[in-house]
Design a protein around this motif. Structure first.
Motif, mmCIF file in Angstrom:
data_model
loop_
_atom_site.group_PDB
_atom_site.id
_atom_site.type_symbol
_atom_site.label_atom_id
_atom_site.label_comp_id
_atom_site.label_asym_id
_atom_site.label_seq_id
_atom_site.Cartn_x
_atom_site.Cartn_y
_atom_site.Cartn_z
ATOM 1 N N GLU A 1 -6.585 0.978 -9.931
ATOM 2 C CA GLU A 1 -7.707 1.636 -9.260
ATOM 3 C C GLU A 1 -7.259 2.923 -8.583
ATOM 4 O O GLU A 1 -7.927 3.942 -8.665
ATOM 5 N N ARG A 2 -6.123 2.868 -7.909
ATOM 6 C CA ARG A 2 -5.603 4.067 -7.247
ATOM 7 C C ARG A 2 -5.247 5.136 -8.258
ATOM 8 O O ARG A 2 -5.395 6.313 -8.011
ATOM 9 N N GLU B 1 0.839 -1.203 0.000
ATOM 10 C CA GLU B 1 0.000 0.000 0.000
ATOM 11 C C GLU B 1 0.874 1.253 0.000
ATOM 12 O O GLU B 1 0.600 2.209 -0.727
ATOM 13 N N MET C 1 2.351 1.900 -3.398
ATOM 14 C CA MET C 1 1.331 2.380 -4.341
ATOM 15 C C MET C 1 1.045 3.855 -4.079
ATOM 16 O O MET C 1 0.907 4.645 -5.018
ATOM 17 N N ASP D 1 -4.213 -4.531 -10.969
ATOM 18 C CA ASP D 1 -5.580 -4.015 -10.816
ATOM 19 C C ASP D 1 -5.684 -3.097 -9.597
ATOM 20 O O ASP D 1 -6.336 -2.049 -9.658
ATOM 21 N N LYS D 2 -5.052 -3.474 -8.480
ATOM 22 C CA LYS D 2 -5.077 -2.636 -7.272
ATOM 23 C C LYS D 2 -4.445 -1.276 -7.553
ATOM 24 O O LYS D 2 -4.992 -0.251 -7.182
ATOM 25 N N LEU D 3 -3.299 -1.294 -8.216
ATOM 26 C CA LEU D 3 -2.606 -0.044 -8.507
ATOM 27 C C LEU D 3 -3.394 0.792 -9.516
ATOM 28 O O LEU D 3 -3.501 2.010 -9.368
ATOM 29 N N SER E 1 -3.727 -9.239 -10.356
ATOM 30 C CA SER E 1 -4.442 -8.706 -9.194
ATOM 31 C C SER E 1 -3.719 -7.496 -8.601
ATOM 32 O O SER E 1 -4.359 -6.541 -8.155
ATOM 33 N N GLU E 2 -2.393 -7.506 -8.636
ATOM 34 C CA GLU E 2 -1.627 -6.377 -8.108
ATOM 35 C C GLU E 2 -1.722 -5.183 -9.053
ATOM 36 O O GLU E 2 -1.861 -4.046 -8.608
#
Length: 160
Positions: free
Chosen positions: A129-130, A42, A45, A125-127, A122-123
Motif C-alpha cells: 500500500e505504501r 513503520e 517501511m 500488504d501493508k508495505l 498481511s505485512e
C-alpha cells in the motif's frame, strides 16, 4: 486508588521489542539460513519507500539510460524489501547498478521468491500500500525515461 498505567521509557522499550519478530528460513538447495522479519516496522517501511524514491531520482539524473537499466528498475521493490526485512548480504554502500546486479543474483537463484513467499501476507500488504503511491509517481518518471531513451537512439540513428 487505581494504579497508573503511564507510558514510561521502560514500557516503551518493552512495547518496541515486541515488534522485533523474526524467523529463520532456508533458501536454495544448499539450505542457507536467512533471518526474516515477520513484522514490518513503520519506520523500516518508510525507509524502503524513501530509498526507492532516491533511486528513481538517481535514474532521472542519468544522461545515458539503456533498456537493461530500465528493466532492472522493475525489481527494485523486491530488492529493497529484501534489504530492509532480511539479513541477506548487501554491501554497505551500493549504487543503483549494484542494487540491480544483486537483485538479479537473488532472482536467478530463486532466493527472491523463496523469501517473499515466507513473509506474512498481511505485512506484505501493508508495505505494498505504501509503495503504490511511490510507484505511481516513479512509473511516470520511468516512462518518460524510456521515451527519452528511444528518442536518443533515434537521434543517433538519424545522425549516422
Amino acid at each position: 486508588m487505581a494504579k497508573s498505567n503511564k507510558l514510561t521509557l521502560a514500557k516503551l522499550n518493552t512495547v518496541d521489542n515486541e515488534n522485533n519478530k523474526r524467523k529463520t528460513i532456508y533458501v536454495t538447495p544448499k539450505k542457507y539460513e536467512v533471518n526474516i522479519h515477520t513484522f514490518f516496522r513503520e519506520s523500516l517501511m518508510d525507509d524502503v519507500v524513501t530509498e526507492y524514491i532516491a533511486l528513481v531520482d538517481e535514474l532521472r539524473s542519468k544522461t545515458e539510460i539503456d533498456d537493461v537499466l530500465i528493466r532492472g528498475t522493475l525489481s527494485l521493490f523486491n530488492v529493497l524489501m529484501l534489504k530492509k526485512f532480511t539479513d541477506l548480504p548487501f554491501p554497505k554502500k551500493i549504487d543503483l547498478g549494484g542494487l540491480i546486479g544483486i537483485s538479479r543474483k537473488f532472482m536467478d537463484n530463486d532466493i527472491t521468491n523463496e523469501v517473499i513467499n515466507e513473509f506474512p501476507k498481511s505485512e506484505l500488504d501493508k508495505l505494498e500500500e505504501r509503495f503504490k503511491v511511490a510507484q505511481q509517481n516513479a512509473a511516470k518518471i520511468i516512462a518518460e525515461m524510456a521515451v527519452a531513451s528511444v528518442a536518443q537512439a533515434q537521434e543517433i540513428s538519424d545522425a549516422s
